[in-house]
Structures are given as structure tokens and as C-alpha cells.
Design a protein around this motif. Sequence first.
Motif, mmCIF file in Angstrom:
data_model
loop_
_atom_site.group_PDB
_atom_site.id
_atom_site.type_symbol
_atom_site.label_atom_id
_atom_site.label_comp_id
_atom_site.label_asym_id
_atom_site.label_seq_id
_atom_site.Cartn_x
_atom_site.Cartn_y
_atom_site.Cartn_z
ATOM 1 N N TRP A 177 1.916 4.257 -14.915
ATOM 2 C CA TRP A 177 0.599 4.276 -14.292
ATOM 3 C C TRP A 177 -0.431 4.621 -15.360
ATOM 4 O O TRP A 177 -0.168 5.472 -16.189
ATOM 5 N N PRO A 178 -1.588 4.020 -15.421
ATOM 6 C CA PRO A 178 -2.150 3.046 -14.487
ATOM 7 C C PRO A 178 -1.930 1.591 -14.903
ATOM 8 O O PRO A 178 -2.553 0.701 -14.342
ATOM 9 N N ARG A 179 -1.053 1.351 -15.857
ATOM 10 C CA ARG A 179 -0.835 -0.023 -16.322
ATOM 11 C C ARG A 179 0.178 -0.735 -15.435
ATOM 12 O O ARG A 179 1.218 -1.224 -15.894
ATOM 13 N N VAL A 180 -0.126 -0.795 -14.159
ATOM 14 C CA VAL A 180 0.760 -1.426 -13.189
ATOM 15 C C VAL A 180 -0.074 -1.852 -11.986
ATOM 16 O O VAL A 180 -1.115 -1.266 -11.696
ATOM 17 N N GLU A 181 0.373 -2.871 -11.318
ATOM 18 C CA GLU A 181 -0.318 -3.343 -10.122
ATOM 19 C C GLU A 181 0.411 -2.833 -8.891
ATOM 20 O O GLU A 181 1.605 -3.079 -8.708
ATOM 21 N N GLU A 182 -0.314 -2.107 -8.049
ATOM 22 C CA GLU A 182 0.294 -1.604 -6.816
ATOM 23 C C GLU A 182 0.247 -2.696 -5.742
ATOM 24 O O GLU A 182 -0.743 -3.396 -5.597
ATOM 25 N N ARG A 183 1.318 -2.790 -4.989
ATOM 26 C CA ARG A 183 1.352 -3.668 -3.814
ATOM 27 C C ARG A 183 0.804 -2.855 -2.636
ATOM 28 O O ARG A 183 1.560 -2.255 -1.873
ATOM 29 N N LYS A 184 -0.514 -2.786 -2.525
ATOM 30 C CA LYS A 184 -1.152 -1.930 -1.520
ATOM 31 C C LYS A 184 -0.773 -2.314 -0.096
ATOM 32 O O LYS A 184 -0.798 -1.465 0.798
ATOM 33 N N ASP A 185 -0.410 -3.567 0.118
ATOM 34 C CA ASP A 185 0.007 -3.991 1.453
ATOM 35 C C ASP A 185 1.317 -3.315 1.881
ATOM 36 O O ASP A 185 1.639 -3.285 3.072
ATOM 37 N N LEU A 186 2.046 -2.748 0.925
ATOM 38 C CA LEU A 186 3.313 -2.077 1.223
ATOM 39 C C LEU A 186 3.208 -0.553 1.215
ATOM 40 O O LEU A 186 4.205 0.145 1.414
ATOM 41 N N ARG A 187 2.003 -0.023 0.976
ATOM 42 C CA ARG A 187 1.834 1.436 0.925
ATOM 43 C C ARG A 187 2.060 2.045 2.313
ATOM 44 O O ARG A 187 1.578 1.547 3.317
ATOM 45 N N VAL A 188 2.800 3.151 2.331
ATOM 46 C CA VAL A 188 3.079 3.863 3.581
ATOM 47 C C VAL A 188 2.672 5.317 3.385
ATOM 48 O O VAL A 188 3.081 5.955 2.413
ATOM 49 N N VAL A 189 1.867 5.832 4.329
ATOM 50 C CA VAL A 189 1.451 7.237 4.301
ATOM 51 C C VAL A 189 1.855 7.852 5.635
ATOM 52 O O VAL A 189 1.583 7.285 6.700
ATOM 53 N N ASP A 190 2.529 8.993 5.573
ATOM 54 C CA ASP A 190 2.901 9.688 6.802
ATOM 55 C C ASP A 190 2.962 11.184 6.542
ATOM 56 O O ASP A 190 2.667 11.645 5.441
#
Length: 104
Positions: free
Chosen positions: A75-88
Amino acid sequence: LGDHGSTVRVARNKQELKDAIKELKLHSRGFGDAWLVQECCLGPVEYSCSLVVRDGDILDVARTRYTYAAAAYVWPRVEERKDLRVVDSTLPPEHRAVAEALVE
């Protein structure tokens, strides 16, 4: 504070490690021999857990699962797949036990 991974290098073999060490020795921050080698745990998923603690008691939990587009990343030299982020706010019992031991 921090460098956000600016001096982190991923080496997949002995030659890449030698090249990374050589590059870091020449780095503008002047690392010389002050560097660390650690194992890169491959996988695109990272878990983060933040705790609200008072007097050693865990009052609340915010757990996030991030998924990245690469198996080896810094991080931060990476692309996050924000559509797969899960917060609980759940924490498995065995993880809660570790967290409780840390905040005692």
C-alpha cells in the motif's frame, strides 16, 4: 508520519533481493545497512480491525476486509477492489480473545 511503503520492495527470488538491497543502500534517505527483510504473505485480501476500548474493555469493533487487484502488494501502490470491501462489527471469538489479551 510514515513513508506509505515508499521504501518497500517485493523480491521473488535471490537476484531481486540483491537488487532491492542495492537500490535501498543508494536510496536518498541513506539507509546504508539499516533495513529489514521479511516474508511477503501472498494473497489479495487484507483484514483491518479497529477497537474502541475503555479501561481494558472492548466496547466496539470496526472490522474491514479489503480486496486488492494483486496477490503481492504494498500500500498505496495497489488498486483496491472497492466493490468487494466489507465492513462490519463482528469479531470471531478466537480473534476477540487475542484482542482482549492485548488490551488488558
